[in-house]
Design an enzyme around this catalytic site. Structure first.
Site, PDB file in Angstrom:
ATOM      1  N   ALA A 151      41.745 -35.175 -32.698  1.00 60.54           N
ATOM      2  CA  ALA A 151      41.578 -34.388 -33.459  1.00 60.54           C
ATOM      3  C   ALA A 151      41.425 -34.702 -34.921  1.00 60.54           C
ATOM      4  O   ALA A 151      40.539 -35.109 -35.574  1.00 60.54           O
ATOM      5  CB  ALA A 151      42.586 -32.969 -33.332  1.00 60.54           C
ATOM      6  N   ARG A 152      42.576 -34.350 -35.650  1.00 65.21           N
ATOM      7  CA  ARG A 152      42.957 -34.922 -37.235  1.00 65.21           C
ATOM      8  C   ARG A 152      44.199 -35.518 -37.223  1.00 65.21           C
ATOM      9  O   ARG A 152      45.120 -34.946 -36.796  1.00 65.21           O
ATOM     10  CB  ARG A 152      42.744 -33.588 -38.300  1.00 65.21           C
ATOM     11  CG  ARG A 152      41.108 -33.144 -38.379  1.00 65.21           C
ATOM     12  CD  ARG A 152      40.318 -34.256 -39.110  1.00 65.21           C
ATOM     13  NE  ARG A 152      38.830 -33.799 -39.081  1.00 65.21           N
ATOM     14  CZ  ARG A 152      38.171 -34.080 -38.312  1.00 65.21           C
ATOM     15  NH1 ARG A 152      38.317 -34.663 -37.111  1.00 65.21           N
ATOM     16  NH2 ARG A 152      36.705 -33.491 -38.576  1.00 65.21           N
ATOM     17  N   ASP A 176      42.708 -41.525 -32.044  1.00 63.42           N
ATOM     18  CA  ASP A 176      41.314 -41.808 -32.512  1.00 63.42           C
ATOM     19  C   ASP A 176      41.473 -41.436 -34.001  1.00 63.42           C
ATOM     20  O   ASP A 176      40.477 -41.965 -34.956  1.00 63.42           O
ATOM     21  CB  ASP A 176      40.340 -41.306 -32.065  1.00 63.42           C
ATOM     22  CG  ASP A 176      38.825 -41.496 -32.357  1.00 63.42           C
ATOM     23  OD1 ASP A 176      38.677 -42.645 -32.500  1.00 63.42           O
ATOM     24  OD2 ASP A 176      38.090 -40.459 -32.734  1.00 63.42           O
ATOM     25  N   GLU A 226      43.737 -42.823 -42.683  1.00 61.13           N
ATOM     26  CA  GLU A 226      42.639 -43.724 -42.141  1.00 61.13           C
ATOM     27  C   GLU A 226      41.611 -44.064 -43.475  1.00 61.13           C
ATOM     28  O   GLU A 226      41.534 -43.039 -44.200  1.00 61.13           O
ATOM     29  CB  GLU A 226      41.892 -43.200 -41.016  1.00 61.13           C
ATOM     30  CG  GLU A 226      41.301 -41.895 -41.311  1.00 61.13           C
ATOM     31  CD  GLU A 226      40.748 -41.304 -40.056  1.00 61.13           C
ATOM     32  OE1 GLU A 226      39.460 -41.003 -39.950  1.00 61.13           O
ATOM     33  OE2 GLU A 226      41.536 -41.052 -39.296  1.00 61.13           O
ATOM     34  N   HIS A 248      38.321 -43.719 -35.091  1.00 62.72           N
ATOM     35  CA  HIS A 248      37.743 -42.344 -35.302  1.00 62.72           C
ATOM     36  C   HIS A 248      36.422 -42.250 -34.843  1.00 62.72           C
ATOM     37  O   HIS A 248      35.349 -41.904 -35.771  1.00 62.72           O
ATOM     38  CB  HIS A 248      37.858 -42.045 -36.991  1.00 62.72           C
ATOM     39  CG  HIS A 248      37.574 -40.492 -37.163  1.00 62.72           C
ATOM     40  ND1 HIS A 248      38.198 -39.801 -38.078  1.00 62.72           N
ATOM     41  CD2 HIS A 248      37.099 -39.298 -36.425  1.00 62.72           C
ATOM     42  CE1 HIS A 248      37.985 -38.657 -38.262  1.00 62.72           C
ATOM     43  NE2 HIS A 248      37.292 -38.350 -37.107  1.00 62.72           N
ATOM     44  N   ILE A 249      35.983 -42.627 -33.542  1.00 64.25           N
ATOM     45  CA  ILE A 249      34.754 -42.667 -32.952  1.00 64.25           C
ATOM     46  C   ILE A 249      34.431 -41.639 -32.113  1.00 64.25           C
ATOM     47  O   ILE A 249      33.633 -41.501 -31.236  1.00 64.25           O
ATOM     48  CB  ILE A 249      34.283 -43.870 -32.174  1.00 64.25           C
ATOM     49  CG1 ILE A 249      35.505 -43.954 -31.135  1.00 64.25           C
ATOM     50  CG2 ILE A 249      34.446 -45.208 -33.329  1.00 64.25           C
ATOM     51  CD1 ILE A 249      35.249 -45.350 -30.263  1.00 64.25           C
ATOM     52  N   GLY A 250      35.321 -40.278 -32.003  1.00 63.57           N
ATOM     53  CA  GLY A 250      35.245 -39.328 -31.052  1.00 63.57           C
ATOM     54  C   GLY A 250      34.082 -38.723 -30.709  1.00 63.57           C
ATOM     55  O   GLY A 250      33.400 -38.472 -29.571  1.00 63.57           O
ATOM     56  N   ALA A 251      33.182 -38.569 -32.005  1.00 66.80           N
ATOM     57  CA  ALA A 251      31.828 -37.942 -31.861  1.00 66.80           C
ATOM     58  C   ALA A 251      30.765 -38.881 -31.742  1.00 66.80           C
ATOM     59  O   ALA A 251      29.640 -38.562 -31.631  1.00 66.80           O
ATOM     60  CB  ALA A 251      31.785 -36.784 -33.207  1.00 66.80           C
TER      61      ALA A 251
END
Length: 401
Positions: free
Chosen positions: A231-232, A255, A260, A283-286
């Protein structure tokens, strides 16, 4: 309409914007002072970003009317500064839900089977079946969801496919809604923490959710449980998480991180990177082709509707409740100047208009205006309007509860 795209953006989206008559400036590496200068020079109507921070000086630099976050979250945008300037902020919720849920489950599987450690060992030329044959397995293990929005809901069928019962808490979740989703309702985050084998966090960042996964939550988790956060970063107290990893054997699949980098590449010096119990991604979730194409299409839809109608889909910074206390309803003939007279009278009493709409009836002979005000007009003003303006059919004042 000029659109400045200050992040990586799909070619299909660029083509779509041009097809609806927009001029685009595609400068995906802009940030900080360079972005301020580009806004000052290009004077775009719309700014499109993904992870790039949008600050108050950027909003002051030009004539931006709409900022579109080509993604779900918007914590990198100074929404308060945009609201003060009457700049719309919009996002693309739900378009990356499947992609993020897929990554969350990838992290769960990777933690359980120690996939990364397997790969690292194999690349070193080591064969250690004895070590890596140890795994808990997911079947029958309880998945706890913190947040049951679009992404959280995508986790449910995936958990079911692995034979994992699901428990859940969300600020808006009710027992009835939980039953409809096929999950067990929990009344608090701590109630989830205490019984889940895997906790997966799916909350937007807000003042209420910042550090919601705190030391108390982590201390309530089962020994050796897994925490997944796609999420965040700031919804988790990262210092408390590091402590739980050291003392309670909590394993984390992350993630997102509290500190970051904001750029696509750079140094990552956060101390959590050194933890053996961390499996981390960037941070590649999307970041799947499917998700990015869907987000690009939604961005085009938002900008097209704004261009054609002045309305903004998915706008996130309109007031949920204004200071309006009264509504003035004016039934009138549809003629020039009628409402101007009404507004001048309201202004003379130092009353502010909060919201206003004018509905025209078929044939365009008459209309009804609804004007929300932060105070009630005096009877004297209302009487004067009734007497002096023959185009006003009826005036009524209603209290807004």
């Amino acid at each position: 309409m000029l659109v400045l795209i200050a992040d990586k953006f799909e070619q299909s989206g660029q083509d779509g914007l041009q097809a609806i008559g927009c001029e685009i400036k595609y400068q995906p590496d802009l940030k900080d002072d360079a972005l301020i200068e580009a806004i000052r020079k290009e004077r775009p109507d719309v700014l499109v970003v993904r992870g790039t921070k949008v600050t108050e000086p950027m909003l002051d630099a030009g004539r931006v009317k709409l900022v579109v976050r080509a993604g779900a979250g918007y914590n990198t945008i100074d929404v308060a500064a945009a609201s003060k300037r009457g700049i719309y902020v919009s996002n693309c919720p739900g378009k990356n839900s499947i992609a993020v849920a897929e990554l969350a489950f990838a992290l769960i599987l990777a933690l359980d089977r120690r996939v990364v450690d397997n790969v690292v060992s194999l690349r070193r030329g080591e064969w250690n079946k004895k070590e890596f044959s140890k795994a808990r397995g997911l079947y029958g293990r309880t998945l706890g969801l913190i947040g049951v929005g679009k992404i959280g809901q995508e986790m449910i069928p995936r958990a079911r496919a692995f034979g994992m019962p699901v428990i859940a808490w969300s600020r808006s979740l009710t027992p009835q809604r939980a039953a409809a989703l096929g999950v067990e309702f929990k009344a608090s985050p701590l109630a989830v923490a205490g019984v889940a084998d895997v906790v997966s966090v799916h909350l937007a960042l807000s003042p209420e959710t910042r550090n919601i996964i705190d030391a108390n939550f982590l201390d309530s988790m089962r020994q050796g449980a897994y925490l997944i956060n796609t999420a965040r970063g700031d919804v988790v107290d990262q210092a408390a998480l590091i402590q739980a990893m050291k003392t309670r054997g909590v394993r984390a699949g992350l993630d997102v991180y509290a500190g970051e980098p904001t750029s696509a590449t750079g140094e990552f010096s956060d101390e959590i990177r050194q933890e053996d119990h961390l499996y981390g991604t960037h941070h590649i979730g999307a970041s799947t082709d499917q998700a990015q194409e869907a987000i690009a299409a939604e961005t085009v839809r938002i900008i097209q509707q704004f261009k054609d109608t002045g309305r903004v889909p998915n706008v996130i910074n309109l007031a949920r409740r204004t200071p309006a206390t009264h509504r003035l309803v004016v039934r009138h003939l549809d003629r020039p100047g009628v409402l101007a007279v009404v507004l001048d009278a309201i202004k003379s009493e130092h009353i502010n208009v909060q919201e206003m709409e004018n509905i025209v009836f078929e044939g365009a002979a008459a209309a009804v205006a609804r004007i929300n005000l932060d105070n009630a007009p005096s009877p004297a003003i209302l009487d004067r309007l009734r007497v002096e303006n023959a185009d006003i059919i009826e005036l009524n004042v209603l209290e807004i509860s």
